[in-house]
Scaffold this motif. Structure first.
Motif, PDB file in Angstrom:
ATOM      1  N   THR A 185       5.299   4.468  -9.269  1.00  0.00           N
ATOM      2  CA  THR A 185       4.087   4.717  -8.493  1.00  0.00           C
ATOM      3  C   THR A 185       4.107   3.800  -7.261  1.00  0.00           C
ATOM      4  OG1 THR A 185       2.818   2.990  -9.609  1.00  0.00           O
ATOM      5  CG2 THR A 185       2.772   5.215 -10.590  1.00  0.00           C
ATOM      6  N   PRO A 186       3.319   4.122  -6.250  1.00  0.00           N
ATOM      7  CA  PRO A 186       3.224   3.218  -5.094  1.00  0.00           C
ATOM      8  C   PRO A 186       2.781   1.805  -5.492  1.00  0.00           C
ATOM      9  CG  PRO A 186       2.368   5.356  -4.498  1.00  0.00           C
ATOM     10  CD  PRO A 186       2.630   5.389  -5.984  1.00  0.00           C
ATOM     11  N   ARG A 187       1.913   1.706  -6.487  1.00  0.00           N
ATOM     12  CA  ARG A 187       1.474   0.378  -6.952  1.00  0.00           C
ATOM     13  C   ARG A 187       2.653  -0.424  -7.498  1.00  0.00           C
ATOM     14  NH1 ARG A 187      -3.707  -0.994 -10.513  1.00  0.00           N
ATOM     15  NH2 ARG A 187      -4.484   0.315  -8.848  1.00  0.00           N
ATOM     16  N   GLN A 188       3.502   0.225  -8.291  1.00  0.00           N
ATOM     17  CA  GLN A 188       4.660  -0.466  -8.851  1.00  0.00           C
ATOM     18  C   GLN A 188       5.621  -0.907  -7.746  1.00  0.00           C
ATOM     19  OE1 GLN A 188       5.624   2.815 -11.513  1.00  0.00           O
ATOM     20  NE2 GLN A 188       5.470   1.406 -13.262  1.00  0.00           N
ATOM     21  N   VAL A 189       5.878  -0.021  -6.791  1.00  0.00           N
ATOM     22  CA  VAL A 189       6.797  -0.356  -5.693  1.00  0.00           C
ATOM     23  C   VAL A 189       6.223  -1.508  -4.874  1.00  0.00           C
ATOM     24  CG1 VAL A 189       7.914   0.481  -3.593  1.00  0.00           C
ATOM     25  CG2 VAL A 189       7.803   1.951  -5.610  1.00  0.00           C
ATOM     26  N   GLN A 192      -0.257  -1.975  -1.337  1.00  0.00           N
ATOM     27  CA  GLN A 192      -0.140  -0.538  -1.548  1.00  0.00           C
ATOM     28  C   GLN A 192      -0.365   0.219  -0.247  1.00  0.00           C
ATOM     29  OE1 GLN A 192      -2.512  -0.387  -5.536  1.00  0.00           O
ATOM     30  NE2 GLN A 192      -1.775   1.654  -5.060  1.00  0.00           N
ATOM     31  N   LEU A 193      -1.230  -0.297   0.604  1.00  0.00           N
ATOM     32  CA  LEU A 193      -1.476   0.355   1.888  1.00  0.00           C
ATOM     33  C   LEU A 193      -0.197   0.463   2.708  1.00  0.00           C
ATOM     34  CD1 LEU A 193      -4.924  -1.096   2.999  1.00  0.00           C
ATOM     35  CD2 LEU A 193      -4.398   1.243   2.298  1.00  0.00           C
ATOM     36  N   SER A 197       4.283  -3.842  -5.900  1.00  0.00           N
ATOM     37  CA  SER A 197       4.434  -5.047  -6.715  1.00  0.00           C
ATOM     38  C   SER A 197       5.873  -5.564  -6.672  1.00  0.00           C
ATOM     39  CB  SER A 197       4.015  -4.753  -8.151  1.00  0.00           C
ATOM     40  OG  SER A 197       4.211  -5.877  -8.972  1.00  0.00           O
ATOM     41  N   PHE A 198       6.850  -4.656  -6.797  1.00  0.00           N
ATOM     42  CA  PHE A 198       8.264  -5.054  -6.750  1.00  0.00           C
ATOM     43  C   PHE A 198       8.598  -5.747  -5.439  1.00  0.00           C
ATOM     44  CE2 PHE A 198       9.472  -1.006  -9.320  1.00  0.00           C
ATOM     45  CZ  PHE A 198       9.072  -1.589 -10.502  1.00  0.00           C
TER      46      PHE A 198
END
Length: 61
Positions: free
Chosen positions: A9-13, A21-22, A15-16
């Motif tokens: 998900t965009p949230r996971q990416v 997220q924006l 975070s990585f």
């Protein structure tokens, strides 16, 4: 033998990569990061994250 791709998900990416997220959504909108809409959610394939990180960029299809 076929291997299954891993999706995030965009949230996971975000975070990585240690970014917001924006920023991920902006990169998707700008075509810098390839993403797929699946059941109302954006999903990003692992290879596309790697391409972004290692300087290959997104390839539009």
């Amino acid at each position: 033998m076929t291997t299954l791709s891993k999706f995030y998900t965009p949230r996971q990416v975000a975070s990585f990569l240690g970014i917001s997220q924006l920023t991920i959504y902006k990169w998707i909108d700008d075509g810098k990061l390839k993403a797929y809409k699946v059941n109302q959610r954006w999903m990003i394939e692992q290879k596309d994250v790697e391409n972004l990180v290692y300087g290959k960029g997104a390839t539009r299809q």
